[in-house]
Design a protein around this motif. Sequence first.
Motif, PDB file in Angstrom:
ATOM      1  N   THR A 178       0.849  -1.201   0.000  1.00 10.14           N
ATOM      2  CA  THR A 178       0.000   0.000   0.000  1.00 10.14           C
ATOM      3  C   THR A 178       0.883   1.249   0.000  1.00 10.14           C
ATOM      4  OG1 THR A 178      -0.129  -0.078   2.422  1.00 10.14           O
ATOM      5  CG2 THR A 178      -1.915  -1.137   1.188  1.00 10.14           C
ATOM      6  N   PRO A 179       1.595   1.484  -1.097  1.00  9.16           N
ATOM      7  CA  PRO A 179       2.466   2.659  -1.138  1.00  9.16           C
ATOM      8  C   PRO A 179       1.673   3.953  -1.176  1.00  9.16           C
ATOM      9  CG  PRO A 179       2.343   1.649  -3.298  1.00  9.16           C
ATOM     10  CD  PRO A 179       1.614   0.733  -2.360  1.00  9.16           C
ATOM     11  N   VAL A 180       2.301   5.028  -0.724  1.00 11.38           N
ATOM     12  CA  VAL A 180       1.682   6.349  -0.809  1.00 11.38           C
ATOM     13  C   VAL A 180       1.709   6.847  -2.247  1.00 11.38           C
ATOM     14  CG1 VAL A 180       1.876   8.749  -0.054  1.00 11.38           C
ATOM     15  CG2 VAL A 180       2.294   6.896   1.553  1.00 11.38           C
ATOM     16  N   ALA A 181       2.752   6.487  -2.972  1.00  8.90           N
ATOM     17  CA  ALA A 181       2.909   6.913  -4.358  1.00  8.90           C
ATOM     18  C   ALA A 181       3.386   5.732  -5.195  1.00  8.90           C
ATOM     19  CB  ALA A 181       3.915   8.059  -4.455  1.00  8.90           C
ATOM     20  N   HIS A 238       2.317  -3.512  -5.424  1.00  9.91           N
ATOM     21  CA  HIS A 238       2.902  -4.755  -5.925  1.00  9.91           C
ATOM     22  C   HIS A 238       2.450  -5.916  -5.043  1.00  9.91           C
ATOM     23  CE1 HIS A 238       5.655  -2.657  -8.680  1.00  9.91           C
ATOM     24  NE2 HIS A 238       5.825  -1.775  -7.705  1.00  9.91           N
ATOM     25  N   ALA A 239       2.433  -7.102  -5.647  1.00 13.97           N
ATOM     26  CA  ALA A 239       2.070  -8.318  -4.919  1.00 13.97           C
ATOM     27  C   ALA A 239       3.327  -8.933  -4.306  1.00 13.97           C
ATOM     28  CB  ALA A 239       1.400  -9.311  -5.857  1.00 13.97           C
ATOM     29  N   PHE A 240       3.188  -9.411  -3.076  1.00 11.19           N
ATOM     30  CA  PHE A 240       4.288 -10.046  -2.364  1.00 11.19           C
ATOM     31  C   PHE A 240       3.834 -11.390  -1.805  1.00 11.19           C
ATOM     32  CE2 PHE A 240       5.335  -5.621  -2.512  1.00 11.19           C
ATOM     33  CZ  PHE A 240       6.701  -5.607  -2.711  1.00 11.19           C
ATOM     34  N   ALA A 297       4.489  -2.902   5.874  1.00  9.02           N
ATOM     35  CA  ALA A 297       4.384  -1.486   5.519  1.00  9.02           C
ATOM     36  C   ALA A 297       5.376  -1.087   4.436  1.00  9.02           C
ATOM     37  CB  ALA A 297       4.599  -0.613   6.763  1.00  9.02           C
ATOM     38  N   HIS A 298       6.469  -1.829   4.310  1.00 15.94           N
ATOM     39  CA  HIS A 298       7.483  -1.470   3.300  1.00 15.94           C
ATOM     40  C   HIS A 298       8.147  -2.734   2.748  1.00 15.94           C
ATOM     41  CE1 HIS A 298       9.912  -1.898   6.938  1.00 15.94           C
ATOM     42  NE2 HIS A 298       9.231  -0.904   7.472  1.00 15.94           N
TER      43      HIS A 298
END
Length: 503
Positions: free
Chosen positions: A25-28, A32-34, A186-187
């Motif tokens: 869930t990036p801000v910009a 991507h799928a993980f 988160a990252h």
Amino acid sequence: MPYTPHGKHLIAGEAIGADKTFTSTPVAGDAHAFACGSPALVDRAVTAAEDAFWSYGYTDAETRAVFLETIADEIESRADDITEMGTAETALPTARLQGERGRTTGQLRMFADHIRKGDYLDRRHDPALPDRAPAPRPDLKLVQRPLGPVAVFGASNFALAFSTAGGDTASALAAGCPVIVKGHEAHPATAELVAEAITAAVAKCGLHPGTFSMIHGGSHEVGKALVEHPLIRAAGFTGSLRGGRALYDLCAARPEPIPFYGELGSINPMFMMPAAMAARAAKLGAGWAGSLTMGVGQFCTNPGVAVVLDGAEADAFTGAAAEALNAVDGQTMLTDGIADAYRAGRDAVAATGAASEVLSKGCDGRHAAPALFVTSGDCWLATPDLAHEVFGPLGIVIRVKDEAQMQEIARGLSGQLTCTLHMDDADTDAARALVPVLERKAGRLLVNGFPTGVEVCDAMVHGGPYPATTFAGTSVGTMAIRRFLRPVSYQDFPAALLPKELA
């Protein structure tokens, strides 16, 4: 060319996918799928780490030092991609990510220098006394030895310095322990990039591939499987009190309990002494506001509470803090969940009815705006819920009746990462009375500063009594290595059988 995440786990040198995935869930930029982790993948990584320990745990300090330095080099070779991906995923500004990367590589190199010196081994020797009466003494030598495979949980608020190659990983590797990292959701792309750097360093240094693995999360079962695996010998964690306590309890409930080094929460109180307030109350209030809002308040050392004597100086301090906070607009937090938790914490403070709202700006979604409350010393002491950490830019001013009540509040604190005194020379006697209390409450004591920002050096302690951390110790600085070592004595051992550090 921009980096495109492959979304796979990195287990003992191999990129491994999974049928089940979660989406970042990036801000910009693009999501991507993980691959989701699983107990089977945890077992694969931990088994490889145990196999690696039989070689990595017996490497010399120079081999490990070169490895740590190679990790730093590999991270720096990916610097632009790490900054770009980290900024997109966390909303942290470029300068912050660049600084955090420097902190990460700096602490890797600092640990390399430290283990070369050998002091961390705490070597001791009591020579034999064969003629001692009434009984002879044997020859005894002592040295610190690595524990074995270590689980590390990436932190949400530091994508680099407290995550995949952060202080827990660096100190465990420095000690001689293979590491399995659970990446933070988160990252995940940033975690993947840093994991690739460590994996490349493992290969360059010719180490066993099981020396390092990184497994993406996607569910709580991954963390549970990690700390419950019988081959894991310790765990490092930075996160919430609720999540950390749950993992701590799992570690303690194992048939063979293991240490869980968790950093769980702190309100980092500041005690504003009378002479300092008389001289510069407004300046202190504005400085506090700057510290509260740095990084949207998403620092474990965020000073959430200021204890002041009631009176005109308290008015000036609170007014200056409110003015400075009011000038700060809503900022993007690291995750939607952190933003939701911040607003819930702010509302919980208001719901106690024991604190008056001075400032509370509207915010929604992934954004947070500053909030400021004021309470009396009596209300603080009578309302334990006010002492709960609110992760974000929220501050509470406690207006106490006198120095005796300030002392009472200090004595009632739970464990903290930091406690701060703002004082002038005329405050020395009052401060002297507080220091013994604060020493029992926190791992780091400050005078005339703000605790946001933790220097990476030999003398730093980033830890404190529970719930700041689960065990006394530090996750920052060279003493962090000691968490992943245990002392072993060798009695009457021939030199040929001694560890090379003692031979």
